[in-house]
Write a protein that holds these residues in place. Sequence first.
Motif, PDB file in Angstrom:
ATOM      1  N   LYS A   1      -5.585  42.035  60.696  1.00  0.00           N
ATOM      2  CA  LYS A   1      -6.030  42.916  61.614  1.00  0.00           C
ATOM      3  C   LYS A   1      -6.740  42.446  62.969  1.00  0.00           C
ATOM      4  O   LYS A   1      -6.347  42.636  63.949  1.00  0.00           O
ATOM      5  CB  LYS A   1      -6.963  44.220  61.007  1.00  0.00           C
ATOM      6  CG  LYS A   1      -6.473  45.046  59.976  1.00  0.00           C
ATOM      7  CD  LYS A   1      -7.452  45.942  59.508  1.00  0.00           C
ATOM      8  CE  LYS A   1      -6.883  46.802  58.345  1.00  0.00           C
ATOM      9  NZ  LYS A   1      -7.869  47.622  57.868  1.00  0.00           N
TER      10      LYS A   1
ATOM     11  N   SER B   1      -4.046  40.704  65.029  1.00  0.00           N
ATOM     12  CA  SER B   1      -3.212  41.828  65.834  1.00  0.00           C
ATOM     13  C   SER B   1      -3.946  42.150  66.990  1.00  0.00           C
ATOM     14  O   SER B   1      -3.234  42.315  68.118  1.00  0.00           O
ATOM     15  CB  SER B   1      -2.865  43.252  64.908  1.00  0.00           C
ATOM     16  OG  SER B   1      -2.057  42.646  63.851  1.00  0.00           O
ATOM     17  N   ARG B   2      -5.367  42.222  66.862  1.00  0.00           N
ATOM     18  CA  ARG B   2      -6.141  42.626  67.994  1.00  0.00           C
ATOM     19  C   ARG B   2      -5.932  41.573  68.817  1.00  0.00           C
ATOM     20  O   ARG B   2      -5.953  41.686  70.181  1.00  0.00           O
ATOM     21  CB  ARG B   2      -7.592  43.033  67.705  1.00  0.00           C
ATOM     22  CG  ARG B   2      -7.660  44.319  66.894  1.00  0.00           C
ATOM     23  CD  ARG B   2      -9.082  44.741  67.188  1.00  0.00           C
ATOM     24  NE  ARG B   2      -9.918  43.750  66.418  1.00  0.00           N
ATOM     25  CZ  ARG B   2     -10.203  44.035  64.924  1.00  0.00           C
ATOM     26  NH1 ARG B   2      -9.825  44.928  64.178  1.00  0.00           N
ATOM     27  NH2 ARG B   2     -11.101  43.092  64.494  1.00  0.00           N
ATOM     28  N   GLU B   3      -6.067  40.376  68.598  1.00  0.00           N
ATOM     29  CA  GLU B   3      -6.403  39.223  69.406  1.00  0.00           C
ATOM     30  C   GLU B   3      -4.773  39.045  70.235  1.00  0.00           C
ATOM     31  O   GLU B   3      -5.013  38.670  71.298  1.00  0.00           O
ATOM     32  CB  GLU B   3      -6.557  37.956  68.629  1.00  0.00           C
ATOM     33  CG  GLU B   3      -6.409  36.630  69.396  1.00  0.00           C
ATOM     34  CD  GLU B   3      -6.416  35.449  68.641  1.00  0.00           C
ATOM     35  OE1 GLU B   3      -5.698  34.511  68.691  1.00  0.00           O
ATOM     36  OE2 GLU B   3      -7.334  35.280  67.988  1.00  0.00           O
ATOM     37  N   PHE B   4      -3.831  39.133  69.556  1.00  0.00           N
ATOM     38  CA  PHE B   4      -2.587  39.004  70.124  1.00  0.00           C
ATOM     39  C   PHE B   4      -1.954  40.343  70.866  1.00  0.00           C
ATOM     40  O   PHE B   4      -1.112  40.209  71.649  1.00  0.00           O
ATOM     41  CB  PHE B   4      -1.183  38.635  69.152  1.00  0.00           C
ATOM     42  CG  PHE B   4      -1.598  37.199  68.788  1.00  0.00           C
ATOM     43  CD1 PHE B   4      -1.308  36.096  69.472  1.00  0.00           C
ATOM     44  CD2 PHE B   4      -2.180  36.915  67.537  1.00  0.00           C
ATOM     45  CE1 PHE B   4      -1.567  34.717  68.906  1.00  0.00           C
ATOM     46  CE2 PHE B   4      -2.349  35.528  66.903  1.00  0.00           C
ATOM     47  CZ  PHE B   4      -1.738  34.603  67.913  1.00  0.00           C
ATOM     48  N   GLY B   5      -2.528  41.346  70.511  1.00  0.00           N
ATOM     49  CA  GLY B   5      -2.501  42.726  71.342  1.00  0.00           C
ATOM     50  C   GLY B   5      -1.182  43.252  70.843  1.00  0.00           C
ATOM     51  O   GLY B   5      -0.302  43.855  71.511  1.00  0.00           O
ATOM     52  N   ALA B   6      -0.702  43.174  69.671  1.00  0.00           N
ATOM     53  CA  ALA B   6       0.641  43.482  69.164  1.00  0.00           C
ATOM     54  C   ALA B   6       0.459  43.752  67.549  1.00  0.00           C
ATOM     55  O   ALA B   6      -0.399  42.899  66.995  1.00  0.00           O
ATOM     56  CB  ALA B   6       1.778  42.476  69.232  1.00  0.00           C
TER      57      ALA B   6
END
Length: 301
Positions: free
Chosen positions: A37, A40-45
């Motif tokens: 999770k 996902s937040r770090e990569f924005g996807a």
Amino acid sequence: MDVRHLELLRDLAERGSVTAVAAATRRTPSAVSQQLKVASREFGAMLVEPAGRGLRLTEAGRLLAGGGLEVAEAVERVQATWDKFRNAPSGAVALAMLPSAATFLLPQVMHELRGERIELRCTDVDLAEAEFGGLVADHDIVLAHSLTSRAPAGTEGLRAVRLVREPLDIALPAKHPLTRRQAVSAEDLVDEDWIGVPVGYPFDTVLQAIERKTGNSLRVTQRLRDNRLIEALVASGQGLAVLPRFTTREERGLALRPLLGIPSRRYVFAVMRRDRAERLAVRRVLDAFVRVADAVTQMGA
């Protein structure tokens, strides 16, 4: 961009489930899910999506998992360059090996590496051909077998180095009438009892080829993995078997004869993940296996 997140995605791609990643990295599944999770937040996807009771990579996740492999390869190349500069390949190299292949390769490899700062961590594993590829997640070099000269099934995307072509012979009790012949044909063998191996192992494909050529079904009374056990059963008159030439001992009360008219051989490969293959210590161990394999082949064992 956190390289650890790329490594996590690569692990999920290779191991197939959050549970498997957690077990291999000594974390809880909930901790792995939480890190996914965060990634996902770090990569924005969205990098993972539900799949049954678990998670699988999305297209974006698969893209970054591939990037994780590229990063790992680059790091290992730099480490290899540094080790070469220091002239000191060192560290632990984990080996998973088919026992019947390791028997004629590993002792001499260990002898060649004696005195070097490389620690071999050896595991013997006897699996069907298509299952060996999965072992590279936890081992640096995997000795696998294939019935063909191509890399074993299930090793696509991995580095595979062919080491040895080994004949597979028909093992007979020492006093069997067929031992009077220098070689045997498929037709000679159809009325015999057989000690076989599990379906999916290279030796079994030889029996299947005999059945196809003769149009007869063979009587396979047992299916076993351990070659020494199979040798003992053949020697005691319980049946015939297909056994590898380089490690089967005829003085144990059995005899080996080549099979005519049917390709009967196996190939032994060293299989590695591409990033780990860059390590200087891994390359040193692989070179030792290649040299020993060449010597075995030249001697005809």
